[in-house]
Design a protein around this motif. Structure first.
Motif, mmCIF file in Angstrom:
data_model
loop_
_atom_site.group_PDB
_atom_site.id
_atom_site.type_symbol
_atom_site.label_atom_id
_atom_site.label_comp_id
_atom_site.label_asym_id
_atom_site.label_seq_id
_atom_site.Cartn_x
_atom_site.Cartn_y
_atom_site.Cartn_z
ATOM 1 N N SER A 83 0.747 -1.412 -0.173
ATOM 2 C CA SER A 83 0.025 -0.135 0.026
ATOM 3 C C SER A 83 0.980 1.276 0.001
ATOM 4 O O SER A 83 2.022 1.154 0.256
ATOM 5 C CB SER A 83 -0.849 0.028 1.177
ATOM 6 O OG SER A 83 -1.768 -0.978 1.140
ATOM 7 N N PRO A 84 0.502 2.451 -0.349
ATOM 8 C CA PRO A 84 1.023 3.544 -0.480
ATOM 9 C C PRO A 84 1.968 3.982 0.879
ATOM 10 O O PRO A 84 1.145 3.877 1.633
ATOM 11 C CB PRO A 84 0.104 4.551 -1.054
ATOM 12 C CG PRO A 84 -0.854 3.937 -1.877
ATOM 13 C CD PRO A 84 -0.877 2.519 -1.355
ATOM 14 N N GLY A 85 3.098 4.338 0.763
ATOM 15 C CA GLY A 85 3.706 4.771 2.232
ATOM 16 C C GLY A 85 4.423 3.789 2.916
ATOM 17 O O GLY A 85 4.880 3.978 3.950
ATOM 18 N N VAL A 86 3.769 2.385 2.527
ATOM 19 C CA VAL A 86 4.185 1.355 3.447
ATOM 20 C C VAL A 86 5.501 0.743 3.295
ATOM 21 O O VAL A 86 6.046 0.514 2.034
ATOM 22 C CB VAL A 86 3.325 0.064 3.444
ATOM 23 C CG1 VAL A 86 3.727 -0.969 4.345
ATOM 24 C CG2 VAL A 86 1.823 0.517 3.813
ATOM 25 N N ILE A 87 6.495 0.790 4.133
ATOM 26 C CA ILE A 87 7.906 0.019 4.172
ATOM 27 C C ILE A 87 7.775 -1.003 4.849
ATOM 28 O O ILE A 87 7.745 -1.188 5.907
ATOM 29 C CB ILE A 87 9.086 1.084 4.776
ATOM 30 C CG1 ILE A 87 8.890 2.464 3.875
ATOM 31 C CG2 ILE A 87 10.411 0.145 4.250
ATOM 32 C CD1 ILE A 87 9.257 2.410 2.515
ATOM 33 N N ARG A 146 9.103 16.088 8.495
ATOM 34 C CA ARG A 146 10.071 15.091 9.248
ATOM 35 C C ARG A 146 9.842 13.773 9.321
ATOM 36 O O ARG A 146 10.491 12.850 8.709
ATOM 37 C CB ARG A 146 10.623 15.826 10.469
ATOM 38 C CG ARG A 146 11.877 15.027 11.070
ATOM 39 C CD ARG A 146 12.642 15.525 12.261
ATOM 40 N NE ARG A 146 11.667 15.464 13.413
ATOM 41 C CZ ARG A 146 10.962 16.544 13.811
ATOM 42 N NH1 ARG A 146 11.225 17.742 13.412
ATOM 43 N NH2 ARG A 146 10.130 16.428 14.892
ATOM 44 N N GLN A 147 8.778 13.440 10.054
ATOM 45 C CA GLN A 147 8.121 12.323 10.391
ATOM 46 C C GLN A 147 7.678 11.583 9.030
ATOM 47 O O GLN A 147 8.244 10.394 8.933
ATOM 48 C CB GLN A 147 6.960 12.401 11.105
ATOM 49 C CG GLN A 147 6.383 10.977 11.685
ATOM 50 C CD GLN A 147 7.588 10.493 12.532
ATOM 51 O OE1 GLN A 147 7.792 10.822 13.626
ATOM 52 N NE2 GLN A 147 7.992 8.956 12.048
ATOM 53 N N PHE A 148 7.162 12.106 8.110
ATOM 54 C CA PHE A 148 6.694 11.423 6.862
ATOM 55 C C PHE A 148 7.898 10.875 5.913
ATOM 56 O O PHE A 148 7.913 10.087 5.452
ATOM 57 C CB PHE A 148 5.868 12.706 6.261
ATOM 58 C CG PHE A 148 4.982 11.856 5.127
ATOM 59 C CD1 PHE A 148 3.784 11.160 5.267
ATOM 60 C CD2 PHE A 148 5.397 11.859 3.576
ATOM 61 C CE1 PHE A 148 2.872 10.404 4.391
ATOM 62 C CE2 PHE A 148 4.647 11.061 2.842
ATOM 63 C CZ PHE A 148 3.602 10.589 2.964
ATOM 64 N N SER A 149 8.692 12.015 5.963
ATOM 65 C CA SER A 149 10.129 11.460 5.015
ATOM 66 C C SER A 149 10.761 10.562 5.650
ATOM 67 O O SER A 149 11.325 9.713 4.824
ATOM 68 C CB SER A 149 10.671 13.096 5.131
ATOM 69 O OG SER A 149 10.185 13.824 4.317
ATOM 70 N N GLN A 150 10.805 10.254 6.911
ATOM 71 C CA GLN A 150 11.695 9.422 7.703
ATOM 72 C C GLN A 150 10.876 7.792 7.534
ATOM 73 O O GLN A 150 11.522 6.962 7.447
ATOM 74 C CB GLN A 150 11.658 9.860 9.321
ATOM 75 C CG GLN A 150 12.228 8.625 10.041
ATOM 76 C CD GLN A 150 12.282 8.729 11.473
ATOM 77 O OE1 GLN A 150 12.726 10.099 11.810
ATOM 78 N NE2 GLN A 150 11.930 8.102 12.393
ATOM 79 N N ASP A 151 9.618 8.097 7.406
ATOM 80 C CA ASP A 151 8.670 6.938 7.277
ATOM 81 C C ASP A 151 8.624 6.242 5.968
ATOM 82 O O ASP A 151 8.583 5.145 5.738
ATOM 83 C CB ASP A 151 7.213 6.987 8.140
ATOM 84 C CG ASP A 151 7.319 7.127 9.611
ATOM 85 O OD1 ASP A 151 8.348 6.628 10.171
ATOM 86 O OD2 ASP A 151 6.348 7.632 10.218
ATOM 87 N N GLY A 157 10.251 8.172 2.925
ATOM 88 C CA GLY A 157 11.378 8.362 1.947
ATOM 89 C C GLY A 157 10.817 9.345 1.058
ATOM 90 O O GLY A 157 11.520 9.726 0.095
ATOM 91 N N LEU A 158 9.382 9.972 1.333
ATOM 92 C CA LEU A 158 9.090 11.017 0.490
ATOM 93 C C LEU A 158 8.622 12.166 1.205
ATOM 94 O O LEU A 158 8.193 11.973 2.453
ATOM 95 C CB LEU A 158 7.720 10.230 -0.324
ATOM 96 C CG LEU A 158 7.887 9.029 -1.196
ATOM 97 C CD1 LEU A 158 6.565 8.615 -1.473
ATOM 98 C CD2 LEU A 158 8.685 9.426 -2.525
ATOM 99 N N SER A 159 8.628 13.111 0.676
ATOM 100 C CA SER A 159 7.824 14.405 1.411
ATOM 101 C C SER A 159 6.404 14.615 1.099
ATOM 102 O O SER A 159 5.834 13.875 0.381
ATOM 103 C CB SER A 159 8.135 15.767 0.783
ATOM 104 O OG SER A 159 7.644 16.039 -0.647
#
Length: 275
Positions: free
Chosen positions: A98-102, A195-200, A202-204
């Motif tokens: 799913s989008p945004g999931v690592i 900051r949190q979103f990019s860390q989780d 890899g995207l802004s």
């Protein structure tokens, strides 16, 4: 302020990779019940010329099930149309998150996945244990079961509640989302959100929303024959049609008009079978 205690990452079934579908002789999809996975897919490459991956905000795991030299790689989302190497005549099994999931079973930072790919066997001890079984499984349903039985418990774990909220809102608003709205919804500052979103992921947040808007446009063009590009641009929150057309071409590699012509000409929707 949004309640961040119970985030959900459940989204629509498919995030499009149209050039994969058009380059395949058959393309099968199995939707997933797991909130971290968008869907599973399998395809045989009929021709590999001009095979492009487009931005979808998703991480993919792709197994090359070749009998002589099987392999598996984990691929981050591209930020614009990007050429990929898939071999003609090879059979592939894929897992699209799913989008945004690592996924939690890899030893790669989110920022090191974006626009990159890794040999999964080098970055995940867990994947090594089921790799051979998956590439040798004769049926898509068997591959899905093997993946789910062994790796599903390890899928989640890297997405914060704040990031999950941003993803949820971006999907719900089809990418038409501003940072001020996120501040109002979450109670956090733009700096903390970024900051949190990019860390989780890899995207802004801005880049993620841009990708979701483009994916929404793809979905519209794939499912509606009569589309006004000016109305679609306005509906997706673009300042004008020209902005939409420029953005679409950069991310997808062609114009919306030409894209829709190719999809209709090649019976795009008929090529996808739900297994």
């Amino acid at each position: 302020m949004v309640n961040l205690r119970a985030p959900t990452l459940r989204h629509r079934t498919a995030y499009e990779q149209p050039w994969f579908v058009l380059s395949s002789s058959r393309y099968s999809v199995i939707p997933s019940d797991h909130p971290a996975i968008s869907h599973f897919y399998a395809f045989d490459v009929a021709h590999s010329a001009d095979l492009l991956a487009v931005p979808d905000g998703c991480v993919d795991i792709v197994f090359d099930c070749d009998t002589t030299r099987p392999s598996v790689r984990i691929c981050g989302t591209p930020l614009e149309a990007q050429r990929v190497e898939l071999l003609q005549g090879h059979h592939y099994f894929g897992v699209r998150f799913s989008p945004g999931v690592i996924p939690g079973f890899i030893n790669v930072l989110a920022e090191d996945l974006t626009e990159q790919e890794w040999d999964l066997l080098e970055v995940s001890a867990f994947a090594q244990r089921i790799f051979e079984s998956i590439v040798k499984a004769p049926q898509l349903h068997e591959q899905v079961k093997l993946f789910n039985d062994y790796l599903a418990p390890r899928l989640m774990g890297r997405t914060s509640k704040l990031t999950a909220m941003v993803i949820q809102q971006a999907i719900a608003r089809r990418g038409d989302l501003r940072i001020q709205q996120l501040e109002d919804l979450s109670g956090y500052t733009s700096r903390t959100i970024h900051r949190q979103f990019s860390q989780d992921t890899g995207l802004s947040p801005k880049t993620f929303c841009r990708i979701i808007r483009c994916q929404t446009a793809l979905d519209t063009l794939n499912t509606q024959h009569e589309v006004s590009f000016s109305e679609l641009a306005l509906d997706l929150g673009f300042s004008d049609q020209s902005h939409f057309l420029r953005d679409f071409k950069k991310l997808i590699s062609t114009t919306p008009c030409e894209y829709q012509r190719k999809m209709l000409q090649n019976a795009y929707n008929d090529r996808i079978s739900i297994a």
